[in-house]
Design a protein around this motif. Structure first.
Motif, PDB file in Angstrom:
ATOM      1  N   THR A 194       0.831  -1.215   0.000  1.00  0.00           N
ATOM      2  CA  THR A 194       0.000   0.000   0.000  1.00  0.00           C
ATOM      3  C   THR A 194       0.863   1.262   0.000  1.00  0.00           C
ATOM      4  OG1 THR A 194      -0.260  -0.182   2.404  1.00  0.00           O
ATOM      5  CG2 THR A 194      -2.017  -1.079   1.050  1.00  0.00           C
ATOM      6  N   CYS A 195       2.004   1.216   0.679  1.00  0.00           N
ATOM      7  CA  CYS A 195       2.912   2.364   0.664  1.00  0.00           C
ATOM      8  C   CYS A 195       3.466   2.591  -0.740  1.00  0.00           C
ATOM      9  CB  CYS A 195       4.043   2.145   1.664  1.00  0.00           C
ATOM     10  SG  CYS A 195       5.203   3.516   1.764  1.00  0.00           S
ATOM     11  N   ARG A 196       3.847   1.513  -1.408  1.00  0.00           N
ATOM     12  CA  ARG A 196       4.362   1.622  -2.788  1.00  0.00           C
ATOM     13  C   ARG A 196       3.286   2.183  -3.713  1.00  0.00           C
ATOM     14  NH1 ARG A 196       8.533   2.617  -6.007  1.00  0.00           N
ATOM     15  NH2 ARG A 196       8.909   1.110  -7.670  1.00  0.00           N
ATOM     16  N   ALA A 197       2.060   1.714  -3.551  1.00  0.00           N
ATOM     17  CA  ALA A 197       0.962   2.213  -4.373  1.00  0.00           C
ATOM     18  C   ALA A 197       0.747   3.707  -4.135  1.00  0.00           C
ATOM     19  CB  ALA A 197      -0.319   1.438  -4.072  1.00  0.00           C
ATOM     20  N   ARG A 198       0.827   4.122  -2.883  1.00  0.00           N
ATOM     21  CA  ARG A 198       0.631   5.542  -2.558  1.00  0.00           C
ATOM     22  C   ARG A 198       1.730   6.402  -3.183  1.00  0.00           C
ATOM     23  NH1 ARG A 198       0.283   4.810   2.386  1.00  0.00           N
ATOM     24  NH2 ARG A 198       2.371   5.397   3.056  1.00  0.00           N
ATOM     25  N   LYS A 199       2.978   5.953  -3.083  1.00  0.00           N
ATOM     26  CA  LYS A 199       4.099   6.725  -3.632  1.00  0.00           C
ATOM     27  C   LYS A 199       4.015   6.828  -5.155  1.00  0.00           C
ATOM     28  CE  LYS A 199       6.235   7.365   0.304  1.00  0.00           C
ATOM     29  NZ  LYS A 199       6.245   8.668   0.950  1.00  0.00           N
ATOM     30  N   LEU A 200       3.511   5.760  -5.791  1.00  0.00           N
ATOM     31  CA  LEU A 200       3.389   5.752  -7.257  1.00  0.00           C
ATOM     32  C   LEU A 200       2.040   6.300  -7.737  1.00  0.00           C
ATOM     33  CD1 LEU A 200       4.936   2.257  -8.119  1.00  0.00           C
ATOM     34  CD2 LEU A 200       6.021   4.507  -8.341  1.00  0.00           C
ATOM     35  N   GLN A 201       1.192   6.685  -6.779  1.00  0.00           N
ATOM     36  CA  GLN A 201      -0.166   7.155  -7.092  1.00  0.00           C
ATOM     37  C   GLN A 201      -0.909   6.129  -7.947  1.00  0.00           C
ATOM     38  OE1 GLN A 201       0.365  11.098  -8.754  1.00  0.00           O
ATOM     39  NE2 GLN A 201       0.799  11.971  -6.750  1.00  0.00           N
ATOM     40  N   HIS A 202      -0.758   4.872  -7.523  1.00  0.00           N
ATOM     41  CA  HIS A 202      -1.411   3.750  -8.200  1.00  0.00           C
ATOM     42  C   HIS A 202      -2.624   3.342  -7.370  1.00  0.00           C
ATOM     43  CE1 HIS A 202      -1.961   0.019 -10.400  1.00  0.00           C
ATOM     44  NE2 HIS A 202      -1.808  -0.684  -9.297  1.00  0.00           N
ATOM     45  N   LYS A 203      -3.784   3.322  -7.993  1.00  0.00           N
ATOM     46  CA  LYS A 203      -5.019   2.986  -7.279  1.00  0.00           C
ATOM     47  C   LYS A 203      -5.308   1.496  -7.399  1.00  0.00           C
ATOM     48  CE  LYS A 203      -6.101   7.313  -6.360  1.00  0.00           C
ATOM     49  NZ  LYS A 203      -5.859   7.828  -5.035  1.00  0.00           N
ATOM     50  N   PHE A 204      -5.364   0.827  -6.249  1.00  0.00           N
ATOM     51  CA  PHE A 204      -5.765  -0.571  -6.227  1.00  0.00           C
ATOM     52  C   PHE A 204      -7.280  -0.676  -6.247  1.00  0.00           C
ATOM     53  CE2 PHE A 204      -1.717  -1.711  -3.763  1.00  0.00           C
ATOM     54  CZ  PHE A 204      -1.132  -2.328  -4.852  1.00  0.00           C
ATOM     55  N   LEU A 205      -7.787  -1.721  -6.887  1.00  0.00           N
ATOM     56  CA  LEU A 205      -9.188  -2.075  -6.733  1.00  0.00           C
ATOM     57  C   LEU A 205      -9.354  -2.698  -5.354  1.00  0.00           C
ATOM     58  CD1 LEU A 205      -9.802  -3.771 -10.206  1.00  0.00           C
ATOM     59  CD2 LEU A 205     -10.488  -1.466  -9.502  1.00  0.00           C
ATOM     60  N   PRO A 206     -10.538  -2.589  -4.751  1.00  0.00           N
ATOM     61  CA  PRO A 206     -10.707  -3.239  -3.454  1.00  0.00           C
ATOM     62  C   PRO A 206     -10.622  -4.754  -3.591  1.00  0.00           C
ATOM     63  CG  PRO A 206     -12.759  -2.179  -4.173  1.00  0.00           C
ATOM     64  CD  PRO A 206     -11.709  -1.856  -5.192  1.00  0.00           C
ATOM     65  N   ASP A 207      -9.966  -5.385  -2.632  1.00  0.00           N
ATOM     66  CA  ASP A 207      -9.894  -6.853  -2.624  1.00  0.00           C
ATOM     67  C   ASP A 207     -11.266  -7.418  -2.328  1.00  0.00           C
ATOM     68  OD1 ASP A 207      -7.163  -7.677  -3.124  1.00  0.00           O
ATOM     69  OD2 ASP A 207      -6.655  -6.666  -1.254  1.00  0.00           O
ATOM     70  N   ARG A 208     -11.665  -8.431  -3.090  1.00  0.00           N
ATOM     71  CA  ARG A 208     -12.951  -9.080  -2.840  1.00  0.00           C
ATOM     72  C   ARG A 208     -12.812 -10.021  -1.656  1.00  0.00           C
ATOM     73  NH1 ARG A 208     -15.553 -11.423  -8.201  1.00  0.00           N
ATOM     74  NH2 ARG A 208     -16.736 -12.343  -6.538  1.00  0.00           N
ATOM     75  N   PRO A 209     -13.825 -10.076  -0.799  1.00  0.00           N
ATOM     76  CA  PRO A 209     -13.748 -11.025   0.313  1.00  0.00           C
ATOM     77  C   PRO A 209     -13.732 -12.459  -0.212  1.00  0.00           C
ATOM     78  CG  PRO A 209     -15.926 -10.021   0.197  1.00  0.00           C
ATOM     79  CD  PRO A 209     -15.060  -9.325  -0.815  1.00  0.00           C
ATOM     80  N   ILE A 210     -13.046 -13.310   0.500  1.00  0.00           N
ATOM     81  CA  ILE A 210     -12.966 -14.715   0.091  1.00  0.00           C
ATOM     82  C   ILE A 210     -14.335 -15.371   0.156  1.00  0.00           C
ATOM     83  CG2 ILE A 210     -11.959 -16.956   0.695  1.00  0.00           C
ATOM     84  CD1 ILE A 210      -9.538 -15.382   1.764  1.00  0.00           C
ATOM     85  N   LEU A 211     -15.094 -15.086   1.200  1.00  0.00           N
ATOM     86  CA  LEU A 211     -16.407 -15.683   1.365  1.00  0.00           C
ATOM     87  C   LEU A 211     -17.330 -14.641   1.956  1.00  0.00           C
ATOM     88  CD1 LEU A 211     -18.211 -18.210   1.305  1.00  0.00           C
ATOM     89  CD2 LEU A 211     -17.374 -18.752   3.591  1.00  0.00           C
ATOM     90  N   SER A 212     -18.430 -14.431   1.310  1.00  0.00           N
ATOM     91  CA  SER A 212     -19.389 -13.461   1.808  1.00  0.00           C
ATOM     92  C   SER A 212     -20.616 -14.202   2.317  1.00  0.00           C
ATOM     93  CB  SER A 212     -19.772 -12.492   0.682  1.00  0.00           C
ATOM     94  OG  SER A 212     -20.713 -11.565   1.150  1.00  0.00           O
ATOM     95  N   ILE A 213     -20.910 -14.030   3.593  1.00  0.00           N
ATOM     96  CA  ILE A 213     -22.064 -14.697   4.181  1.00  0.00           C
ATOM     97  C   ILE A 213     -23.071 -13.641   4.588  1.00  0.00           C
ATOM     98  CG2 ILE A 213     -22.869 -16.166   6.066  1.00  0.00           C
ATOM     99  CD1 ILE A 213     -20.067 -17.370   6.147  1.00  0.00           C
ATOM    100  N   GLY A 214     -24.232 -13.785   4.099  1.00  0.00           N
ATOM    101  CA  GLY A 214     -25.286 -12.841   4.441  1.00  0.00           C
ATOM    102  C   GLY A 214     -26.576 -13.269   3.789  1.00  0.00           C
ATOM    103  N   LYS A 215     -27.680 -12.855   4.362  1.00  0.00           N
ATOM    104  CA  LYS A 215     -28.985 -13.242   3.830  1.00  0.00           C
ATOM    105  C   LYS A 215     -29.391 -12.267   2.742  1.00  0.00           C
ATOM    106  CE  LYS A 215     -33.526 -14.617   5.424  1.00  0.00           C
ATOM    107  NZ  LYS A 215     -34.427 -14.713   6.574  1.00  0.00           N
ATOM    108  N   LYS A 216     -29.713 -12.774   1.585  1.00  0.00           N
ATOM    109  CA  LYS A 216     -30.158 -11.921   0.492  1.00  0.00           C
ATOM    110  C   LYS A 216     -31.565 -11.421   0.782  1.00  0.00           C
ATOM    111  CE  LYS A 216     -27.562 -14.187  -3.154  1.00  0.00           C
ATOM    112  NZ  LYS A 216     -27.640 -14.932  -4.402  1.00  0.00           N
ATOM    113  N   LYS A 217     -31.848 -10.249   0.278  1.00  0.00           N
ATOM    114  CA  LYS A 217     -33.195  -9.702   0.437  1.00  0.00           C
ATOM    115  C   LYS A 217     -34.196 -10.593  -0.278  1.00  0.00           C
ATOM    116  CE  LYS A 217     -32.427  -4.824   1.146  1.00  0.00           C
ATOM    117  NZ  LYS A 217     -32.670  -3.477   0.647  1.00  0.00           N
TER     118      LYS A 217
END
Length: 199
Positions: free
Chosen positions: A167-190
């Protein structure tokens, strides 16, 4: 301005100059322009073949007096504490960065004059620790290859670094990371209903 840590400064180098030095060193060592660097074999084998008088030593944590690593100012010798060396053997990111930082001191400062700062503040370009940090990041995470990483997790995996380093390297290079997707998402769908039994 930066506060002097130990009263020593070195010849000034811009971030770009240090980045180019790291790129040149990678190339000179025959390393791939964007792959992971194997730091342990580099310290324990390769540098003996390419640097006259080079030595690598592991000291007990007690003997290192709280330092993770140290590079001799006059002779091409790198020291690592035993705990950092053990972490390097396990491939841990922080230890790889420490080893690359000390290698940066070796390439940038060993055998060259250092100066006593006559003020308690100075421009960051003169800071040997800043220069070694920039070298380590650029050496382990070359810019062109790093910019192809979409997420921090991808950069961590590709270059063997910690989340903080990526993250420090990305900040210094002004490189925007996409958010990491969670490995497993648990939740009740509407609107989802309870599971029905066949009885």
């Amino acid at each position: 301005m930066k506060v002097v840590d130990n009263g020593r400064i070195v010849a000034p180098r811009s971030r770009r100059e240090v980045e180019l030095t790291a790129f040149s060193v990678r190339s000179g060592l025959g390393l791939s322009p964007g792959g992971r660097v194997s730091m342990q074999p580099l310290l324990e084998e390769t540098l003996y073949e390419v640097i006259d008088g080079y030595d690598f030593r592991v000291r007990s944590d007690r003997d290192m007096r709280g330092l993770y690593g140290l590079t001799d100012e006059r002779d091409p010798i790198i020291y690592l504490s035993s705990s950092v060396y053990s972490a390097l053997e396990r491939g841990e990111g922080h230890a790889r960065m420490t080893a690359a930082h000390e290698f940066g001191h070796l390439m940038l400062h060993c055998g060259l004059p250092t100066y006593r700062a006559f003020s308690d503040q100075y421009e960051p370009l003169y800071d040997p620790e800043r220069q070694a940090n920039i070298f380590a990041a650029a050496f382990l995470m070359p810019e062109a290859s790093f910019r192809r990483c979409a997420t921090a997790r991808e950069a961590m995996r590709k270059f063997g670094v910690s989340l903080d380093a990526a993250t420090c390297r990305a900040r210094k290079l002004q490189h925007k990371f996409l958010p990491d997707r969670p490995i497993l998402s648990i939740g009740k769908k509407k609107g989802s209903s309870k599971r029905r039994t066949p009885f």
